[in-house]
Write a protein that holds these residues in place. Structure first.
Motif, PDB file in Angstrom:
ATOM      1  N   GLU A  90       0.822  -1.214   0.000  1.00 46.71           N
ATOM      2  CA  GLU A  90       0.000   0.000   0.000  1.00 46.71           C
ATOM      3  C   GLU A  90       0.856   1.263   0.000  1.00 46.71           C
ATOM      4  O   GLU A  90       1.683   1.465   0.892  1.00 46.71           O
ATOM      5  CB  GLU A  90      -0.934   0.037   1.202  1.00 46.71           C
ATOM      6  N   ILE A  91       0.651   2.095  -1.004  1.00 50.23           N
ATOM      7  CA  ILE A  91       1.286   3.410  -1.066  1.00 50.23           C
ATOM      8  C   ILE A  91       0.317   4.410  -0.460  1.00 50.23           C
ATOM      9  O   ILE A  91      -0.818   4.553  -0.920  1.00 50.23           O
ATOM     10  CB  ILE A  91       1.630   3.787  -2.519  1.00 50.23           C
ATOM     11  N   ASP A  92       0.751   5.119   0.581  1.00 42.55           N
ATOM     12  CA  ASP A  92      -0.139   6.034   1.298  1.00 42.55           C
ATOM     13  C   ASP A  92      -0.595   7.187   0.414  1.00 42.55           C
ATOM     14  O   ASP A  92      -1.788   7.442   0.272  1.00 42.55           O
ATOM     15  CB  ASP A  92       0.567   6.583   2.541  1.00 42.55           C
ATOM     16  N   VAL A 103       6.592   9.298  -3.997  1.00 40.28           N
ATOM     17  CA  VAL A 103       5.960   8.207  -3.265  1.00 40.28           C
ATOM     18  C   VAL A 103       6.123   8.485  -1.771  1.00 40.28           C
ATOM     19  O   VAL A 103       7.242   8.472  -1.251  1.00 40.28           O
ATOM     20  CB  VAL A 103       6.593   6.851  -3.637  1.00 40.28           C
ATOM     21  N   PHE A 104       5.006   8.731  -1.085  1.00 38.36           N
ATOM     22  CA  PHE A 104       5.040   9.120   0.324  1.00 38.36           C
ATOM     23  C   PHE A 104       4.654   7.950   1.224  1.00 38.36           C
ATOM     24  O   PHE A 104       3.641   7.282   1.009  1.00 38.36           O
ATOM     25  CB  PHE A 104       4.068  10.274   0.586  1.00 38.36           C
ATOM     26  N   GLU A 105       5.465   7.749   2.236  1.00 39.01           N
ATOM     27  CA  GLU A 105       5.119   6.827   3.318  1.00 39.01           C
ATOM     28  C   GLU A 105       4.887   7.680   4.562  1.00 39.01           C
ATOM     29  O   GLU A 105       5.794   8.393   5.009  1.00 39.01           O
ATOM     30  CB  GLU A 105       6.250   5.821   3.566  1.00 39.01           C
ATOM     31  N   CYS A 106       3.673   7.629   5.083  1.00 44.29           N
ATOM     32  CA  CYS A 106       3.284   8.508   6.186  1.00 44.29           C
ATOM     33  C   CYS A 106       3.368   7.767   7.518  1.00 44.29           C
ATOM     34  O   CYS A 106       2.785   6.688   7.680  1.00 44.29           O
ATOM     35  CB  CYS A 106       1.864   9.025   5.947  1.00 44.29           C
ATOM     36  N   LYS A 107       4.071   8.360   8.467  1.00 43.90           N
ATOM     37  CA  LYS A 107       4.161   7.818   9.819  1.00 43.90           C
ATOM     38  C   LYS A 107       3.683   8.913  10.776  1.00 43.90           C
ATOM     39  O   LYS A 107       4.461   9.749  11.234  1.00 43.90           O
ATOM     40  CB  LYS A 107       5.607   7.411  10.157  1.00 43.90           C
ATOM     41  N   ASN A 108       2.403   8.897  11.073  1.00 43.09           N
ATOM     42  CA  ASN A 108       1.815   9.943  11.920  1.00 43.09           C
ATOM     43  C   ASN A 108       1.987   9.566  13.391  1.00 43.09           C
ATOM     44  O   ASN A 108       1.026   9.325  14.119  1.00 43.09           O
ATOM     45  CB  ASN A 108       0.337  10.118  11.567  1.00 43.09           C
ATOM     46  N   TYR A 109       3.253   9.544  13.821  1.00 45.45           N
ATOM     47  CA  TYR A 109       3.613   9.099  15.158  1.00 45.45           C
ATOM     48  C   TYR A 109       3.888  10.288  16.073  1.00 45.45           C
ATOM     49  O   TYR A 109       4.143  11.409  15.622  1.00 45.45           O
ATOM     50  CB  TYR A 109       4.877   8.231  15.121  1.00 45.45           C
ATOM     51  N   SER A 110       3.892  10.005  17.368  1.00 48.46           N
ATOM     52  CA  SER A 110       4.343  10.965  18.367  1.00 48.46           C
ATOM     53  C   SER A 110       5.563  10.371  19.073  1.00 48.46           C
ATOM     54  O   SER A 110       6.015   9.280  18.735  1.00 48.46           O
ATOM     55  CB  SER A 110       3.214  11.257  19.364  1.00 48.46           C
ATOM     56  N   GLY A 111       6.099  11.095  20.040  1.00 50.64           N
ATOM     57  CA  GLY A 111       7.246  10.595  20.804  1.00 50.64           C
ATOM     58  C   GLY A 111       8.575  10.864  20.128  1.00 50.64           C
ATOM     59  O   GLY A 111       8.709  11.740  19.277  1.00 50.64           O
ATOM     60  N   TRP A 112       9.575  10.090  20.517  1.00 52.84           N
ATOM     61  CA  TRP A 112      10.921  10.196  19.951  1.00 52.84           C
ATOM     62  C   TRP A 112      11.139   9.052  18.970  1.00 52.84           C
ATOM     63  O   TRP A 112      10.769   7.915  19.235  1.00 52.84           O
ATOM     64  CB  TRP A 112      11.978  10.133  21.056  1.00 52.84           C
ATOM     65  N   ILE A 113      11.791   9.373  17.851  1.00 53.06           N
ATOM     66  CA  ILE A 113      12.055   8.374  16.815  1.00 53.06           C
ATOM     67  C   ILE A 113      13.566   8.169  16.683  1.00 53.06           C
ATOM     68  O   ILE A 113      14.327   9.134  16.575  1.00 53.06           O
ATOM     69  CB  ILE A 113      11.474   8.810  15.460  1.00 53.06           C
ATOM     70  N   HIS A 148       7.844  -0.442  -1.949  1.00 54.52           N
ATOM     71  CA  HIS A 148       6.688   0.113  -2.662  1.00 54.52           C
ATOM     72  C   HIS A 148       7.084   0.588  -4.056  1.00 54.52           C
ATOM     73  O   HIS A 148       6.390   0.328  -5.049  1.00 54.52           O
ATOM     74  CB  HIS A 148       6.103   1.289  -1.875  1.00 54.52           C
ATOM     75  N   ILE A 149       8.205   1.282  -4.134  1.00 51.85           N
ATOM     76  CA  ILE A 149       8.679   1.805  -5.414  1.00 51.85           C
ATOM     77  C   ILE A 149       9.058   0.664  -6.350  1.00 51.85           C
ATOM     78  O   ILE A 149       8.784   0.723  -7.560  1.00 51.85           O
ATOM     79  CB  ILE A 149       9.864   2.765  -5.181  1.00 51.85           C
ATOM     80  N   MET A 162      11.219   8.288  -9.806  1.00 49.51           N
ATOM     81  CA  MET A 162      10.437   8.130  -8.583  1.00 49.51           C
ATOM     82  C   MET A 162      11.245   8.610  -7.391  1.00 49.51           C
ATOM     83  O   MET A 162      12.433   8.309  -7.278  1.00 49.51           O
ATOM     84  CB  MET A 162      10.000   6.675  -8.395  1.00 49.51           C
ATOM     85  N   HIS A 163      10.582   9.346  -6.518  1.00 46.25           N
ATOM     86  CA  HIS A 163      11.244   9.944  -5.361  1.00 46.25           C
ATOM     87  C   HIS A 163      10.587   9.414  -4.087  1.00 46.25           C
ATOM     88  O   HIS A 163       9.372   9.525  -3.912  1.00 46.25           O
ATOM     89  CB  HIS A 163      11.126  11.467  -5.402  1.00 46.25           C
ATOM     90  N   SER A 164      11.393   8.854  -3.200  1.00 49.13           N
ATOM     91  CA  SER A 164      10.884   8.323  -1.937  1.00 49.13           C
ATOM     92  C   SER A 164      10.909   9.412  -0.863  1.00 49.13           C
ATOM     93  O   SER A 164      11.945  10.045  -0.629  1.00 49.13           O
ATOM     94  CB  SER A 164      11.748   7.139  -1.486  1.00 49.13           C
TER      95      SER A 164
END
Length: 243
Positions: A90-92, A103-113, A148-149, A162-164
């Motif tokens: 799945e491509i977001d 090509v966007f991969e979305c990580k709608n997270y909080s906290g520290w990564i 995905h790409i 294509m741009h990731s």
């Protein structure tokens, strides 16, 4: 009688007007939302998008980049790209424009990564109070988007640029994220427009308007999946456990 009372005492209108302002604003936002490509393609209700972190993160990418539509850009969302093993990836969010496919991969997270581009798993640390925290692991989004790409190229061809782009929520902090490759782009929602603009200026290759329309037409059906297809995709994802 109530109407006459309000006419004779206009000051009584003030609380009424104040009380209706949030409702009017919300109605306006919903009307604007329904005009956009995100709603027209996903058919997701505005209230659902505002409550769901994943959908909201995808919508924010579109919201911050929608002005690219004025320059011929086209957006697609939740594309279930077929894989050779019969499963789907799945491509977001996908932006198709003159400089290729973003090509966007979305990580709608909080906290520290925390993470490194070469590590299989990244870490999210969430505070739980009293100087305590909770640690969650998630699959490297750079590797995820690279896959995905790869599947997308198999579907539409190898020659389209294509741009990731990995997009994190503004609610999180990229505490220690190491990216050494120049073709990997990691951003927050707030600066996604400037990141994409920079890539556009750096990209020399152009694709034509007929090519953009052709790619859009070919990929659009993969956004209109059935409930059964969606459930099957989710089952496959859930079966891929992080060690």
């Amino acid at each position: 009688m109530l109407l006459q009372l309000l006419i004779n005492n206009p000051i009584l209108l003030t609380p009424l007007v104040i009380a209706t302002i949030p409702l009017v604003i919300n109605i306006y936002k919903i009307k604007q939302y329904k005009k956009g490509a995100y709603y027209k393609i996903t058919k997701n209700y505005y209230s659902s998008v505002m409550r769901d972190k994943g959908m909201h993160g995808e919508y924010l990418i579109y919201k911050y980049l929608s002005y690219f539509e004025n320059f011929g850009g086209k957006f697609l969302f939740n594309i279930l790209v077929p894989k050779r093993n019969g499963e789907t990836a799945e491509i977001d969010v996908l932006l198709i424009c003159a400089k290729g496919l973003f090509v966007f991969e979305c990580k709608n997270y909080s906290g520290w990564i925390f993470g490194h581009e070469a590590q299989k798993n990244w870490v999210q640390i969430l505070p739980t109070g009293r100087k305590r925290s909770h640690k969650e692991y998630f699959y490297n989004p750079i590797m995820q988007n690279a896959a995905h790409i790869k599947h997308l190229k198999t579907l539409i061809g190898q020659n389209i640029p294509m741009h990731s782009v990995i997009v994190f929520s503004d609610r999180c902090t990229l505490r220690d994220v190491t990216i050494k490759s120049s073709d990997i782009n990691v951003a927050h929602h707030y600066n996604i427009a400037s990141v994409i603009t920079h890539i556009l200026y750096q990209t020399k290759t152009d694709i034509t308007e007929p090519e953009i329309n052709s790619i859009y037409s070919k990929l659009y059906p993969y956004t209109q999946h059935s409930y059964q297809e969606r459930e099957e995709h989710i089952r496959n994802i859930n079966n891929q456990q992080i060690p």
